[in-house]
Every structure is written in C-alpha cells, then in structure tokens.
Design a protein around this motif. Structure first.
Motif, PDB file in Angstrom:
ATOM      1  N   ALA A   1       0.814  -1.220   0.000  1.00 44.04           N
ATOM      2  CA  ALA A   1       0.000   0.000   0.000  1.00 44.04           C
ATOM      3  C   ALA A   1       0.847   1.270   0.000  1.00 44.04           C
ATOM      4  O   ALA A   1       0.563   2.201  -0.738  1.00 44.04           O
ATOM      5  CB  ALA A   1      -0.960   0.016   1.186  1.00 44.04           C
ATOM      6  N   CYS A   2       1.901   1.329   0.820  1.00 37.21           N
ATOM      7  CA  CYS A   2       2.678   2.564   0.905  1.00 37.21           C
ATOM      8  C   CYS A   2       3.898   2.518  -0.010  1.00 37.21           C
ATOM      9  O   CYS A   2       4.745   3.409   0.053  1.00 37.21           O
ATOM     10  CB  CYS A   2       3.102   2.866   2.341  1.00 37.21           C
ATOM     11  N   GLU A   3       3.986   1.486  -0.849  1.00 41.83           N
ATOM     12  CA  GLU A   3       5.054   1.358  -1.851  1.00 41.83           C
ATOM     13  C   GLU A   3       6.451   1.448  -1.238  1.00 41.83           C
ATOM     14  O   GLU A   3       7.343   2.082  -1.790  1.00 41.83           O
ATOM     15  CB  GLU A   3       4.874   2.419  -2.959  1.00 41.83           C
TER      16      GLU A   3
ATOM     17  N   LEU B   1      -8.188  -4.481   4.142  1.00 45.68           N
ATOM     18  CA  LEU B   1      -7.723  -5.451   3.153  1.00 45.68           C
ATOM     19  C   LEU B   1      -8.302  -6.830   3.482  1.00 45.68           C
ATOM     20  O   LEU B   1      -8.867  -7.521   2.630  1.00 45.68           O
ATOM     21  CB  LEU B   1      -6.200  -5.488   3.245  1.00 45.68           C
TER      22      LEU B   1
ATOM     23  N   ARG C   1       5.069  -2.228  23.758  1.00 49.24           N
ATOM     24  CA  ARG C   1       5.980  -1.223  23.199  1.00 49.24           C
ATOM     25  C   ARG C   1       5.507   0.188  23.502  1.00 49.24           C
ATOM     26  O   ARG C   1       6.313   1.086  23.721  1.00 49.24           O
ATOM     27  CB  ARG C   1       6.180  -1.455  21.702  1.00 49.24           C
TER      28      ARG C   1
ATOM     29  N   ARG D   1       1.998  -7.214  21.980  1.00 46.16           N
ATOM     30  CA  ARG D   1       3.195  -6.505  21.537  1.00 46.16           C
ATOM     31  C   ARG D   1       3.000  -5.006  21.440  1.00 46.16           C
ATOM     32  O   ARG D   1       3.856  -4.226  21.831  1.00 46.16           O
ATOM     33  CB  ARG D   1       3.584  -7.101  20.187  1.00 46.16           C
TER      34      ARG D   1
ATOM     35  N   SER E   1       1.769  -2.062   6.811  1.00 48.15           N
ATOM     36  CA  SER E   1       2.262  -3.407   7.120  1.00 48.15           C
ATOM     37  C   SER E   1       1.753  -4.405   6.097  1.00 48.15           C
ATOM     38  O   SER E   1       1.770  -5.601   6.330  1.00 48.15           O
ATOM     39  CB  SER E   1       1.766  -3.809   8.509  1.00 48.15           C
ATOM     40  N   THR E   2       1.318  -3.898   4.934  1.00 46.17           N
ATOM     41  CA  THR E   2       0.663  -4.804   3.991  1.00 46.17           C
ATOM     42  C   THR E   2       1.626  -5.735   3.262  1.00 46.17           C
ATOM     43  O   THR E   2       1.191  -6.720   2.680  1.00 46.17           O
ATOM     44  CB  THR E   2      -0.173  -4.020   2.957  1.00 46.17           C
TER      45      THR E   2
ATOM     46  N   GLU F   1       3.053   9.602   3.611  1.00 51.07           N
ATOM     47  CA  GLU F   1       3.335   8.241   3.121  1.00 51.07           C
ATOM     48  C   GLU F   1       2.137   7.334   3.290  1.00 51.07           C
ATOM     49  O   GLU F   1       1.954   6.367   2.543  1.00 51.07           O
ATOM     50  CB  GLU F   1       4.507   7.577   3.869  1.00 51.07           C
TER      51      GLU F   1
ATOM     52  N   TYR G   1     -10.855  -1.597  -1.665  1.00 55.24           N
ATOM     53  CA  TYR G   1     -10.323  -2.967  -1.569  1.00 55.24           C
ATOM     54  C   TYR G   1     -11.397  -3.965  -1.990  1.00 55.24           C
ATOM     55  O   TYR G   1     -11.110  -4.960  -2.652  1.00 55.24           O
ATOM     56  CB  TYR G   1      -9.827  -3.262  -0.154  1.00 55.24           C
TER      57      TYR G   1
ATOM     58  N   ALA H   1       5.281   2.851   5.935  1.00 56.45           N
ATOM     59  CA  ALA H   1       4.097   3.495   6.506  1.00 56.45           C
ATOM     60  C   ALA H   1       2.904   2.550   6.546  1.00 56.45           C
ATOM     61  O   ALA H   1       1.787   2.997   6.762  1.00 56.45           O
ATOM     62  CB  ALA H   1       3.732   4.744   5.694  1.00 56.45           C
TER      63      ALA H   1
ATOM     64  N   ASP I   1       7.569  -0.829  14.502  1.00 55.43           N
ATOM     65  CA  ASP I   1       6.317  -0.099  14.696  1.00 55.43           C
ATOM     66  C   ASP I   1       5.262  -0.569  13.696  1.00 55.43           C
ATOM     67  O   ASP I   1       4.085  -0.698  14.048  1.00 55.43           O
ATOM     68  CB  ASP I   1       6.533   1.420  14.516  1.00 55.43           C
ATOM     69  N   MET I   2       5.682  -0.811  12.467  1.00 53.66           N
ATOM     70  CA  MET I   2       4.733  -1.268  11.446  1.00 53.66           C
ATOM     71  C   MET I   2       4.397  -2.746  11.651  1.00 53.66           C
ATOM     72  O   MET I   2       3.249  -3.160  11.467  1.00 53.66           O
ATOM     73  CB  MET I   2       5.294  -1.053  10.030  1.00 53.66           C
ATOM     74  N   LEU I   3       5.371  -3.531  12.062  1.00 49.31           N
ATOM     75  CA  LEU I   3       5.111  -4.966  12.308  1.00 49.31           C
ATOM     76  C   LEU I   3       4.100  -5.155  13.436  1.00 49.31           C
ATOM     77  O   LEU I   3       3.314  -6.094  13.428  1.00 49.31           O
ATOM     78  CB  LEU I   3       6.413  -5.704  12.647  1.00 49.31           C
TER      79      LEU I   3
ATOM     80  N   GLN J   1      -2.819   3.044  -5.680  1.00 48.21           N
ATOM     81  CA  GLN J   1      -3.424   1.733  -5.936  1.00 48.21           C
ATOM     82  C   GLN J   1      -4.921   1.888  -6.176  1.00 48.21           C
ATOM     83  O   GLN J   1      -5.478   1.289  -7.090  1.00 48.21           O
ATOM     84  CB  GLN J   1      -3.165   0.825  -4.742  1.00 48.21           C
TER      85      GLN J   1
ATOM     86  N   ALA K   1       2.884   2.674  18.717  1.00 49.65           N
ATOM     87  CA  ALA K   1       4.262   3.115  18.913  1.00 49.65           C
ATOM     88  C   ALA K   1       4.701   4.208  17.952  1.00 49.65           C
ATOM     89  O   ALA K   1       5.316   5.199  18.353  1.00 49.65           O
ATOM     90  CB  ALA K   1       5.201   1.920  18.816  1.00 49.65           C
ATOM     91  N   LYS K   2       4.407   4.043  16.660  1.00 51.14           N
ATOM     92  CA  LYS K   2       4.888   5.017  15.679  1.00 51.14           C
ATOM     93  C   LYS K   2       4.401   6.426  16.014  1.00 51.14           C
ATOM     94  O   LYS K   2       5.168   7.380  16.042  1.00 51.14           O
ATOM     95  CB  LYS K   2       4.415   4.613  14.280  1.00 51.14           C
TER      96      LYS K   2
ATOM     97  N   SER L   1       7.429   2.696   1.835  1.00 49.19           N
ATOM     98  CA  SER L   1       7.785   3.853   2.656  1.00 49.19           C
ATOM     99  C   SER L   1       7.773   3.596   4.153  1.00 49.19           C
ATOM    100  O   SER L   1       7.851   4.551   4.929  1.00 49.19           O
ATOM    101  CB  SER L   1       6.809   5.011   2.424  1.00 49.19           C
TER     102      SER L   1
ATOM    103  N   ILE M   1      -0.100   7.167   0.180  1.00 51.33           N
ATOM    104  CA  ILE M   1       0.396   6.602  -1.080  1.00 51.33           C
ATOM    105  C   ILE M   1      -0.555   5.548  -1.636  1.00 51.33           C
ATOM    106  O   ILE M   1      -0.624   5.336  -2.856  1.00 51.33           O
ATOM    107  CB  ILE M   1       1.818   6.036  -0.876  1.00 51.33           C
ATOM    108  N   VAL M   2      -1.322   4.907  -0.762  1.00 50.60           N
ATOM    109  CA  VAL M   2      -2.256   3.868  -1.215  1.00 50.60           C
ATOM    110  C   VAL M   2      -3.269   4.417  -2.233  1.00 50.60           C
ATOM    111  O   VAL M   2      -3.892   3.646  -2.979  1.00 50.60           O
ATOM    112  CB  VAL M   2      -2.956   3.227   0.018  1.00 50.60           C
TER     113      VAL M   2
END
Lengths: 205, 484
Positions: A125-127, B403, B262, B258, A133-134, B72, B35, A131, A157-159, B79, B223-224, A129, B75-76
C-alpha cells in the motif's frame, strides 16, 4: 578458452571478458551500489541502470572474488556453485493458497519489488515507505530469519500492526536480497485461511 | 507460471455459468470500498463494479482523515486510482445513498450491493455541558484541518485560550494533539487546508492534555505515533511517574500484546527522562491517566462557553473475561481549558431499509453478509446485501485492516453467487439503470475524470505555495472545478 585469455593478458583482459560475459547481471548488480531510499517509490528500482562508472566499480569488486575461482567460470550468467558472490539468489514465495513460486531475485532488490516483478500477490500500500504493514511476509525457516538484520524501530512499529504476526515476520520491503539469503522461503499470510478478521491483534487507528 | 495463473483464475471466476455480467455496487470509496472493488474485479472476470460516494472526491478517510504530516500513509491512493481506472469499474461521486438513490433502488439495480460508507458520526459522552461552545468531536476537527467541505465553517476559536483538553488517547487523539502543537512552519509544507493553517498560525494554544480513563498500559495509541509526538522539537512532555507502575494484572494484559508492551515502554521512557523546566512560550503535552469526564464547566465571563472539565479519578476493576473497566472513586479534579476535543470513537449512521444495531453502531452481519435484524439469527439474510469496513466491524483498525475485511466479504459474496448460479439469475440494469435514475432525478454525478480535474487543480495551486496540494474545501469550488 577463458583461461588462456587470462594467462596471456593478465588481469586487464580478464576484466574485459568478464564485462562482456555478464552484461545483463551487471546492470542488475548496480542495485548493490544504490542506497535504498524510502522517499522514492519502489518502481524506481525496476529501471535498469546503465551507469558505466558503476559497472566498473562492481566488476572490480567481483574481480577479486573471481580471482580465486578460475575453475568455475562459465560462459553464461546463470547462478554458480561454490562460495562465489552471486548476482541473484533463489527465493521461494508461498502464496495465500499454499502455492509455491520459485524466483531469482537480484541482489539488492527488496522482496516486495521482487514479488511485484513476478506477479506475486503481495500488497504494498505505501510502496515501500515504512508506513504500512501490507507487505508482511513470514520467513519460513528460523535459520534464514536470523540471517536478516534486526528490524529498525520504524519497521517494528509497522510490524506491530501486521495481520497474523509471527515470530519470524518481516516487512517484505525491508528484506533485501543478499547472498546469504539464497534459498529463503517467504510465506504470505492469509486472511481467511486461519484467522478471523478480528484476530488476536488489537486494532488501533 | 502461466499454468498457476490459469488455475487460480478458474477457481475464482464465477460468471462462466451466467450469460450476463455480474453487476456490483459499492457504496463508499474509502479503503473498504476500494479494496472490495479491487477484489471483486479480480475474483469475477465478468463483473462490473460501480463505486458511489456522496463527495465528489474519492478515497474517504485517506483524504479526509489521515493527518497532513503523514503523506506516506496516503500513497495507497495510487493503488485505489488504478482500480477506479479499471475498464470494468466506474466511480460516481456526488451521489448520496438515501437522497440521490435509495438502498432499495440499488438492490433492484444491482446483483450485489456492498455498503462500505464507514462512520460519519461520533460517540457521545452524554454528560452535562456537552453542548457548550468550544467542545467538538475530534472527527470534526480532523475534517476541518483536512479540508472536508462539511467542516469548512467549523466554529473553532484557537485564540481565546492557551489550553486544549483532548479526551481519548488513541491515534486520532495523538494526531489532533500533534497538529495543535507542531510549529505552523512545519505544517505549511503539507497538504493541510489553508484555512486551518491560517488559524493555527494565529493559535494561542500552548498546552494540550491527552486524558484517558484508564492507565498507560491501556493507552490505545500505537508506537509510531507516540514516538513521533514524543520527538517533536521544543515540545515538553509531562507524564506523572505515579501513574506508571504496572500491577500484576497489567503485566498479564501486556504479556501477549506486543503493541501495548511497546507503547508502555515508550511512555515509561518519556516519564523518566522528565520535563525540563519549560522555557517561556514552549509548548507542553500532558498525558493524564485515570480520569473520567464527569461534566463540562461553563465560563462565567463567556456564557455558553466551556472553561474546563470536571474529572472523576478512576481505578481499574475486573469485570470478568480478563476485561477491566475504569470505575469512579468519588474523588474529583478540574482541568481548566478553552477547548475540548472528544476523541472517543466514531459512529456509523443508518439509512432507510438497512438493519442496524444501534447499540454497537454497526450493521448486523456475519462475515459481511447483512442479517435481517439484530436477533443474531444467521438464517435470516438480506440477499445480495453486504457490508465492509467500519460499517461492518465498528470504527477500529488501520487502512490495512480493510484489506482482510474486504477479502472476507468478497469470499462471502463469491460463495453466495456460486449457490445462486445453480438457479437462474436474472440480468440487472446495473450501471445503465443507475445513470438513468440519476438523470431523471437531476443528480449531477461526478466521474473519476472529474476528480482528476480537482486533483490537478489542487496540485497546481499547491505548487504555488510549496505544498503537495492546496485543497478545494467548499462544495461550490469542488463542483465548479469538477464540471469544467
């Protein structure tokens, strides 16, 4: 044939022969030199690189390795046996339905790019970046998982948000092909196969 | 490789049995809608998919929810645009379910209708003073700074106070805090709406409180976003060390979680590094835990305006099943402020003819198949009617959650169509029928090409101001450019 050429002209001739034989992989091998930049769309990497300076640099690097293995030179650019530096590695993707697909991935390419180049259904999705987790992939063997560099905080963070996270999960855009990963197998997590949509991972915004 | 593809194609394709194309309508063009459309187009090679949206601009919350300083995440859209441009897909903007076309009419026009229109309303606290001026839902504030035409004229005053209280500690709450506290110069080069940038440049808000009913272990952010807000330059973070210690029950809760683990680590680290003495004019972000809003306080000088929040201190109580809720202790505390943003959750809006669970705020469904009512009886289905996204699951999750949500709904649709194929299935008017109906009703629908005009205008205007785009934020401007 190649050997005699080398004994006549020394290293320089060898350099030239090498260039001629391996013109395609060199352009791909140019990926090695290019830093992985998150701000570009990954499609940048699908363009072949024809920078002669880069080609020479790569070749010089390879020359030193090549030097040890006269007996295994070939005239094709297919993968070679032994401990030589390979231009591409073997990667197996296992899709959502359990179907396996075997690819050759140039060193320096990410698994996400490799998947898209080979029509494998891995979302991005974010190609690339960091940003989303797809592009989450599961490394099938712990041995290979351990060969990967530790994920950065940003990747972790994404995982955190990845669907069906496992002990050997990574983002496909962050797994870059290198020779130690030759033979790696990556599974694409299936949504409807084993998990309900409202699985164990709590879902924040 | 070709054999692999053919095999999967055959196992997925359905319409070889029927002689007419499958007509699908998706209501809502956010992630859930796109989707779903993408997966329907892929799973059914004869299907025609129409996506309708009440706005002339597609993409739902990707455009109107994702924060301007998170490009960012948007960006989807690339698609989704490819899906909209697919030759078996058509986008119809400015078409509202309920007024332009009814649900019943859509079900007559299409074989399959998928409702993916999300959650455009808010959960209410239901406490006294909730209608005082200066209190808004986070959704309205987010729509305001993202240029949603429905919130262009939001009655926001960022100049009457230096303190804002945000109720909630999820990622939306963090987004909103960050937009209020980031230096405006950093926002000036994002796609934030111009009217919002102007207001933020003059904002007097310097202190923001993020208040949660429960503790740091239960904080709903990730977290991010937390890392990002803790890293803002010249922002002083305040966290009470006393709130931090984990009880054994807390340990139990985060043991297998998790995300929470975090987040808790980040919050602990922020508390121990501690705030330096704030320099004058330095901005402050306070994380406040174990406080439940009891009522809103009204200003004496400015009648009708909020002047603070009356909080009750809470403790966590076990209610079985490993769940713990916040319960009041009878001790109270006030926080003064001139603005309150409620970030306690979105809520879906029902339409005529649609079964709706008012308690959960979703459409009753099983794996995306809409049920006849909320009794839970799985045998009573609304044929041909499906849901996806927040309308199906409630307002949680990230873009990617849709998705998997879409995959589940599309599998349900495909299974049902396979069953239907054994009986005769009638052709449906689909797109032609919709066009005819909209024409009769004089609805000026906007196709994807209209959005492309809006897109290039916004991009062009943005380049004049060193922004990726300068959004058109009124209905008039959007419709005018769309029709050029």
């Amino acid at each position: 044939m190649l050997l005699s050429k080398v004994s006549k002209g020394g290293l320089w001739n060898w350099n030239w022969m090498f260039l001629r034989q391996l013109s395609t992989p060199i352009t791909r091998a140019g990926y090695i030199q290019r830093p992985y930049s998150y701000s570009y769309s990954y499609t940048h990497y699908l363009q072949p690189l024809f920078d002669p300076q880069k080609e020479t640099k790569v070749v010089q690097g390879s020359i030193f390795q090549k030097h040890h293995h006269f007996s295994t030179t070939t005239t094709s650019n297919a993968s070679k046996e032994g401990g030589e530096k390979k231009e591409s590695i073997s990667v197996t993707f296992v899709d959502k339905d359990g179907v396996e697909k075997h690819l050759r991935v140039p060193i320096g390419m990410s698994m996400l790019e490799a998947a898209h180049e080979n029509d494998i259904e891995l979302e991005g999705a974010c190609e690339g970046s960091l940003a989303c987790s797809t592009c989450h992939v599961i490394v099938k063997d712990m041995e290979y998982y351990n060969k990967l560099e530790e994920p950065t905080d940003e990747e972790n963070d994404m995982l955190d948000l990845a669907f069906g996270l496992t002990e050997t999960s990574r983002l496909g855009c962050q797994v870059i092909a290198k020779s130690e990963l030759d033979g790696i197998r990556l599974a694409i997590p299936a949504a409807t196969r084993n998990f309900a949509v409202d699985g164990y991972v709590p879902k924040p915004h | 490789m070709a054999i692999f593809q053919a095999r999967t194609w055959l196992s997925r394709s359905f319409s070889t049995l029927s002689s007419h194309p499958l007509r699908v309508c998706v209501v809502g063009s956010g992630p859930a809608g796109f989707y779903t459309a993408e997966k329907m187009l892929k799973a059914h090679q004869e299907a025609e998919v129409d996506i309708i949206d009440r706005l002339p601009t597609p993409f739902g919350l990707v455009r109107s929810g994702v924060a301007p300083d998170h490009p960012e995440t948007k960006i989807v859209i690339n698609q989704f645009s490819r899906v909209a441009r697919h030759d078996r897909c058509s986008f119809f903007g400015n078409v509202t379910l309920g007024s332009s076309v009814s649900l019943l009419e859509l079900r007559e026009l299409y074989h399959v209708v998928v409702l993916a229109y999300g959650a455009e309303s808010d959960r209410e606290l239901g406490i006294p003073g909730e209608d005082l001026v200066g209190i808004h839902s986070a959704r309205e504030f987010v729509w305001w700074y993202n240029g949603h035409p429905d919130c262009k004229n939001l009655d926001l005053d960022l100049k009457n106070t230096d303190t804002a209280v945000i109720l909630g500690q999820g990622n939306v709450a963090l987004d909103v805090a960050r937009i209020l506290l980031r230096p405006a110069t950093e926002l000036a080069t994002t796609d934030i709406a111009s009217h919002a940038l102007a207001a933020l440049e003059e904002s007097s808000i310097r202190k923001v409180y993020l208040v949660g009913r429960r503790g740091p272990v239960q904080a709903a952010c990730t977290a991010k976003e937390l890392r990002e807000v803790l890293g803002i330059k010249d922002l002083c973070i305040h966290l009470q060390e006393a709130d931090l210690p984990k009880t054994p029950k807390d340990e139990e809760e985060i043991k297998n979680n998790r995300i929470q683990r975090r987040v808790y680590e980040l919050l602990s680290k922020a508390a121990t590094t501690g705030p330096s003495h704030p320099r004058s004019g330095q901005r402050e972000l306070h994380f406040v835990f174990f406080r439940k809003p009891d009522r809103f306080l009204e200003s004496d000088e400015r009648r009708g305006h909020v002047s603070g929040v009356h909080f009750e201190k809470t403790v966590l109580k076990d209610v079985g099943d490993g769940k713990r809720i916040a319960v009041g202790t009878g001790q109270f505390e006030d926080l003064e402020c001139g603005m309150v943003l409620k970030s306690i959750g979105y809520k879906s809006v029902p339409v005529d003819g649609l079964p709706f669970d008012h308690q959960k705020g979703v459409v009753p469904n099983i794996r995306g198949r809409v049920l006849h009512d909320t009794s839970g009886d799985a045998t009573l289905l609304e044929e041909g009617l499906y849901v996806c996204g927040w309308l199906k699951r409630g307002p949680t999750g990230i873009i990617a959650t849709n998705l998997y949500c879409a995959e589940e709904t599309v599998v349900s649709i495909s299974e049902d169509l396979n069953l239907l194929a054994s009986k005769a299935s009638l052709p449906k008017p689909g797109r032609e029928g919709l066009l005819h109906l909209l024409d009769n009703r004089k609805v000026k629908f906007m196709q994807f090409s209209a959005w492309e005009k809006i897109d290039s205008t916004e991009t062009r205007l943005g380049s004049l101001k060193n922004k990726p785009r300068d959004k058109l934020t009124t209905w008039e401007d959007l419709l005018k450019v769309a029709r050029e």
